[in-house]
Write an enzyme that holds these catalytic residues in place. Sequence first.
Site, short mmCIF file in Angstrom:
data_model
loop_
_atom_site.label_atom_id
_atom_site.label_comp_id
_atom_site.label_asym_id
_atom_site.label_seq_id
_atom_site.Cartn_x
_atom_site.Cartn_y
_atom_site.Cartn_z
N GLU A 113 -17.69 45.93 78.93
CA GLU A 113 -17.08 46.30 80.21
C GLU A 113 -16.49 45.07 80.89
O GLU A 113 -15.38 45.11 81.44
CB GLU A 113 -18.13 46.97 81.10
CG GLU A 113 -17.57 47.48 82.43
CD GLU A 113 -18.64 48.10 83.31
OE1 GLU A 113 -18.30 48.58 84.40
OE2 GLU A 113 -19.83 48.07 82.91
N LYS B 111 -36.90 16.94 88.12
CA LYS B 111 -35.76 16.03 88.21
C LYS B 111 -34.84 16.29 87.00
O LYS B 111 -35.12 15.86 85.88
CB LYS B 111 -36.23 14.58 88.21
CG LYS B 111 -35.12 13.57 88.47
CD LYS B 111 -35.68 12.16 88.60
CE LYS B 111 -34.58 11.18 88.97
NZ LYS B 111 -33.56 11.06 87.94
N GLU C 181 -26.93 18.87 90.47
CA GLU C 181 -27.00 18.14 89.21
C GLU C 181 -26.36 19.00 88.11
O GLU C 181 -26.84 20.10 87.82
CB GLU C 181 -28.45 17.84 88.86
CG GLU C 181 -28.63 16.80 87.79
CD GLU C 181 -28.55 15.37 88.31
OE1 GLU C 181 -28.68 14.43 87.50
OE2 GLU C 181 -28.35 15.18 89.53
#
Length: 657
Positions: free
Chosen positions: A33, A111, A167
């Site tokens: 779709e 991190k 990030e």
Amino acid sequence: MEVQKRMDELVALLNEANYRYYVLDDPKMQDFEYDHMLRELEDLEKANPQFAREDSPTKRVGGAALSKFEKVEHPVALMSLQDVFSLEELDDFIEKIRENYPQAAFSVEPKIDGLSVALEYVDGKFVRGATRGDGNVGEDVTENLKTIHSIPMRLIGAPSRLIVRGEVFMPKKSFEALNLQQELEGKPLFANPRNAAAGSLRQLDPKIAAKRGLDILIFNIQLADGISFKTHSQALEYLRSLQFKVVPSPLFTQTEDINREIISINENRDKLTCDIDGAVVKLNDLADREKLGATAKFPRWAAAYKYPPEIKSTVVEDIIVQVGRTGVLTPKAVVRPVRLAGTTVTNATLHNQDFISQRDIRIGDTVQIRKAGEIIPEILEVDFSKRPEGAVPYYLPNACPVCGAPTQRDEEGAFLRCTGAACPAQLSRNIAHFVSRDAMDIEGLGASIVDALIEKGYLHTPADIYGLTLEQLKSLWQNGEIAAGKLLRAIEESKGRDVSRLIYALGIRQVGAKTGKILAATFGSMDALINATLDELTEVPDIGSVTAQSIREWFDQPRAIQMIEKLRCAGVNFESTRVVSDARFAGMTFVLTGALTMFTREEATEKIELFGGKASGSVSKKTTYVVVGENAGSKERKARELGVPILTEEEFLNMIS
């Protein structure tokens, strides 16, 4: 207006589908779709460009290539964080803050090991994205960032100006797929996802970045006109409401709980979709952050706990050698299974003979092993005190371990290569290269089909593709004859490709697509190239002595001659349609820039090369002409600065008429 309404409706539906798929990981729309609606939108935009929107999902494929990245000055500095390397150091950092704020709460977040960027929105529209750079000045990578599906192009209910920081990273799956493709194409592998992400984000051609599967996690608001927040967690919740993909950031008030969360993140890092290199601890209260301030380098309210590289001891049980598409012999140490950085390691790369000899690695040795860049297992050193009696130095074989052909060192002396033209170990990768888009461009002959045909014994060289039959192919698909017939038509169509593509498809070392065009234009036919002497090859512009030697050695192999004859008998074109008819552009270099309306870049490049010229992507003092279309930008400016002549499209057409 009905057309515009439908286009707006499609943009809204597709952007919502992207948000659910890339941010929420909760897709609701079926792929079929989605693809159908995207195709409809593409057709409508092509027919009605005046209604095309900037936030259309069709923009995600990458726009025109850039000549360079412009510098961007960050309105709010993108500061780095103070590193701590032990829980004791981290406890000291927390306690120092508690001296003034005893009830302080802290967020703990993984991190992400990627590339820090700032995204800027004006009136809800994404207008610019820049790398961190030195924290004050970065590079404009807006076009590449637009290819990341989890970055919203338009925000509903956003302030007049909003800058967020995030990030950019390459998910582990994307990294594996990228390195697999690099290996198939005989190109160097990326060392780790961070390097791959950084390299992808700094591609001048956004279409390359679009293929790399980059992602982003947002972790901070840098600037928000007219809106204020009391806490970091409140700001992150606001970002989620704007449909950003936000880094997970639970809150803790007790030091013990913070330490426990940091340990937990490390223990579960292999379950994450991306690589991390530590955990970030931040003071939650924004007013208290303001009071604490920052040093010249770091904020005083945050610290990055860096996980130590994990090193384990194991035993080298065997050394095996693999052969790549370009014939390079790659040694690999089979080691006693050891748990390392979240995964079980059973082998480690040994790179080449020099690496093995310098460390004096032998079968049976006890070695120290780690994951280079947290990804690729490598041996650091040998524990000579545990070396078993009778262990002997290891040397790579003088003959290919797969086909038995002689091996030889490459010109740099770092690698050994198999010299066999039809080495089975190289066959799958050679065929994948042969049928690739820039080579013979045989659509439908993917890696899985190639491997199945090799396994059945139908393919021994790339030339065998042209001997495949309907009976051999139809058993590979459920719909049998339909798919097989389609593939046979694609194979037949490829026979008429220009010989420059065939030259590139052969996989001769040092011969890329561009070199294939130069050779085809110079010699005019495959037979003329086959009979060219080393001196004749060396005299060709842009063909150095190393490349000339590779070409001559390849055609001198008996197996190569056999394959060429098979291709000839199959009716594959050996003549060039691109022979230089006159040399009006000989020695000239053209640069094409801006939106061209009278011809495509490919058409213009073909004409330039047909007349002996060269098309380049960057402007320099050596550039002969710059052909400009609409919105030419920096390349036109640089041409004017350097005094390079500028041509309009009409002037260029007059030159090639």
